[in-house]
Design a protein around this motif. Sequence first.
Motif, mmCIF file in Angstrom:
data_model
loop_
_atom_site.group_PDB
_atom_site.id
_atom_site.type_symbol
_atom_site.label_atom_id
_atom_site.label_comp_id
_atom_site.label_asym_id
_atom_site.label_seq_id
_atom_site.Cartn_x
_atom_site.Cartn_y
_atom_site.Cartn_z
ATOM 1 N N UNK A 1 0.844 -1.197 0.000
ATOM 2 C CA UNK A 1 0.000 0.000 0.000
ATOM 3 C C UNK A 1 0.878 1.245 0.000
ATOM 4 N N UNK A 2 1.894 1.226 0.856
ATOM 5 C CA UNK A 2 2.826 2.354 0.894
ATOM 6 C C UNK A 2 3.596 2.501 -0.400
ATOM 7 N N UNK A 3 3.971 1.371 -1.014
ATOM 8 C CA UNK A 3 4.692 1.423 -2.289
ATOM 9 C C UNK A 3 3.799 1.953 -3.404
ATOM 10 N N UNK A 4 2.507 1.582 -3.359
ATOM 11 C CA UNK A 4 1.579 2.094 -4.369
ATOM 12 C C UNK A 4 1.455 3.616 -4.269
ATOM 13 N N UNK A 5 1.342 4.109 -3.054
ATOM 14 C CA UNK A 5 1.239 5.543 -2.861
ATOM 15 C C UNK A 5 2.512 6.248 -3.330
ATOM 16 N N UNK A 6 3.673 5.662 -3.006
ATOM 17 C CA UNK A 6 4.951 6.258 -3.405
ATOM 18 C C UNK A 6 5.089 6.273 -4.928
ATOM 19 N N UNK A 7 4.731 5.125 -5.560
ATOM 20 C CA UNK A 7 4.797 5.069 -7.026
ATOM 21 C C UNK A 7 3.879 6.118 -7.644
ATOM 22 N N UNK A 8 2.671 6.235 -7.112
ATOM 23 C CA UNK A 8 1.722 7.205 -7.641
ATOM 24 C C UNK A 8 2.225 8.627 -7.501
ATOM 25 N N UNK A 9 2.816 8.948 -6.356
ATOM 26 C CA UNK A 9 3.310 10.310 -6.126
ATOM 27 C C UNK A 9 4.427 10.664 -7.099
ATOM 28 N N UNK A 10 5.388 9.739 -7.263
ATOM 29 C CA UNK A 10 6.516 9.997 -8.163
ATOM 30 C C UNK A 10 6.036 10.057 -9.610
ATOM 31 N N UNK A 11 5.138 9.162 -9.992
ATOM 32 C CA UNK A 11 4.647 9.129 -11.374
ATOM 33 C C UNK A 11 3.838 10.371 -11.710
ATOM 34 N N UNK A 12 2.923 10.757 -10.823
ATOM 35 C CA UNK A 12 2.112 11.949 -11.083
ATOM 36 C C UNK A 12 2.987 13.186 -11.220
ATOM 37 N N UNK A 13 3.937 13.340 -10.304
ATOM 38 C CA UNK A 13 4.788 14.529 -10.355
ATOM 39 C C UNK A 13 5.645 14.542 -11.616
ATOM 40 N N UNK B 1 16.366 5.172 -14.942
ATOM 41 C CA UNK B 1 15.513 4.145 -14.335
ATOM 42 C C UNK B 1 15.895 3.920 -12.876
ATOM 43 N N UNK B 2 17.179 3.867 -12.598
ATOM 44 C CA UNK B 2 17.647 3.688 -11.218
ATOM 45 C C UNK B 2 17.280 4.897 -10.359
ATOM 46 N N UNK B 3 17.409 6.102 -10.922
ATOM 47 C CA UNK B 3 17.087 7.316 -10.167
ATOM 48 C C UNK B 3 15.621 7.317 -9.734
ATOM 49 N N UNK B 4 14.715 6.904 -10.617
ATOM 50 C CA UNK B 4 13.289 6.915 -10.280
ATOM 51 C C UNK B 4 12.927 5.762 -9.345
ATOM 52 N N UNK B 5 13.575 4.616 -9.527
ATOM 53 C CA UNK B 5 13.325 3.493 -8.617
ATOM 54 C C UNK B 5 13.762 3.851 -7.197
ATOM 55 N N UNK B 6 14.940 4.437 -7.089
ATOM 56 C CA UNK B 6 15.446 4.847 -5.771
ATOM 57 C C UNK B 6 14.541 5.898 -5.141
ATOM 58 N N UNK B 7 14.011 6.810 -5.969
ATOM 59 C CA UNK B 7 13.141 7.865 -5.439
ATOM 60 C C UNK B 7 11.844 7.281 -4.903
ATOM 61 N N UNK B 8 11.306 6.276 -5.569
ATOM 62 C CA UNK B 8 10.067 5.634 -5.095
ATOM 63 C C UNK B 8 10.290 5.024 -3.715
ATOM 64 N N UNK B 9 11.413 4.361 -3.525
ATOM 65 C CA UNK B 9 11.706 3.766 -2.215
ATOM 66 C C UNK B 9 11.923 4.844 -1.153
ATOM 67 N N UNK B 10 12.553 5.960 -1.543
ATOM 68 C CA UNK B 10 12.762 7.047 -0.580
ATOM 69 C C UNK B 10 11.432 7.668 -0.171
ATOM 70 N N UNK B 11 10.516 7.838 -1.144
ATOM 71 C CA UNK B 11 9.192 8.373 -0.827
ATOM 72 C C UNK B 11 8.460 7.424 0.113
#
Length: 426
Positions: free
Chosen positions: A41-53, A269-279
């Motif tokens: 659930x937390x990962x879904x929210x993080x993915x959504x936040x990074x993707x939307x932005x 790809x690595x930059x965005x993957x890392x950002x999702x985990x940080x979020x």
Amino acid sequence: MKFMFTYDLMETARNTNQWLGATARAFASYPAVAAVPHPMIGMMKAWGEVTERSFSRMVAKPSWDIPSVTAEDGRDHVVSVETVIDKAFGNLLHFKVSGRKPRDRRVLLVAPMSGHYATLLRKTVLSLLPDCEVFITDWKNARDIPVSAGKFDIEDYTLYCAEFIRHLGPDIHVIAVCQPAPLVLAATAYLAEEEPAAQPRTLTLIGGPIDPEANHTEVTDFGRSVTMGQLEQTMIQRVGFKYAGVGRLVYPGLLQLASFIAMNGATHAKAFTDQIFRVARGETSDQDRHNVFYDEYLAVMDMPAEFYLSTVERIFKGREVARNRFVVDGRQVDIGRITNVAVKIVEGEEDDISAPGQCLAALDLLTGLPDDMKAAHLEPGAGHYGIFAGSSWRNNIRPLVLRFIDANAKPQGKARRAKPSVVAAE
């Protein structure tokens, strides 16, 4: 591909991804869903936040967001962005520091028209504001320019630069970053013939393709390997009905962004993957390193088709500036006519866009300029971005450029000729 359909298809894909990100973020934020004790659930929210932005950034022009400047009186002075000249395809802006005595150094930054807004030079502006009166070219997004405004190719770009320089007066110091370097050199030569008194005091060319054949990169190899017909068929599209420039032929910003990312796909790809985990861990903010960089990097603008095509054909393929055969408004300009404008070249040792040697070629074209008015600097270990906005610029290149400006600030004359250039000896 000169169709509105393909343009709108890309915008639809972008809009859909932005909507998917917003939906995922909103769904994962519902109290009932958040009550489910599952890490996804937390990962879904993080993915959504990074993707939307990420996808919402692509159609928004970044703000200059210039903070106040502390002057010699110890007070903070507010900076306002004023439009000096408003033209169809670009404006001349002035960063006015309110209540501060005008600086003697007057600098015109010529921003590239290469897919990003002039705000790409925001850090460059910030570094110069305490010591200079700063002006900048602010090129407009072609999708917002009505077809009735006409064409805009590299000759028009050159004439715009000449007009801006002429308006600011002969005490202006011009700094051209990347793509505009050959065109600003041509604009100076144009003024040398048409209106010698309007030439700038100094010209600093940073990492620009004066002679693309001097040192090959992926960019130059691409320009040599494709035909103009292939470029026109695969890269050019018509602006859709959503924007004021409906029907205008452009090289779309979204298509350019796809090319930028493809050059270093694994890194992004690595930059965005890392950002999702940080979020997901709650370790991010609006001003963290990732967001600050990608807020600018992902904000792209459409280029007029004729500008893009003429750049490839005449600068990269025909090498008109490198061969001193560039024509402006029906007249061939002679770079050798520049005789009293001090010129400095700045290159980065690790620049993979405009490799070392490409910009340095300008000095060989300046046959009428004394050697003591020519200077060059190769920054060790610096990439393309670093030579105008990174630590290499702040710590090493900026001080050299300011010293070069000061050493050549006086009008051309015997006193100036007798005085050796400080930077030429570096």
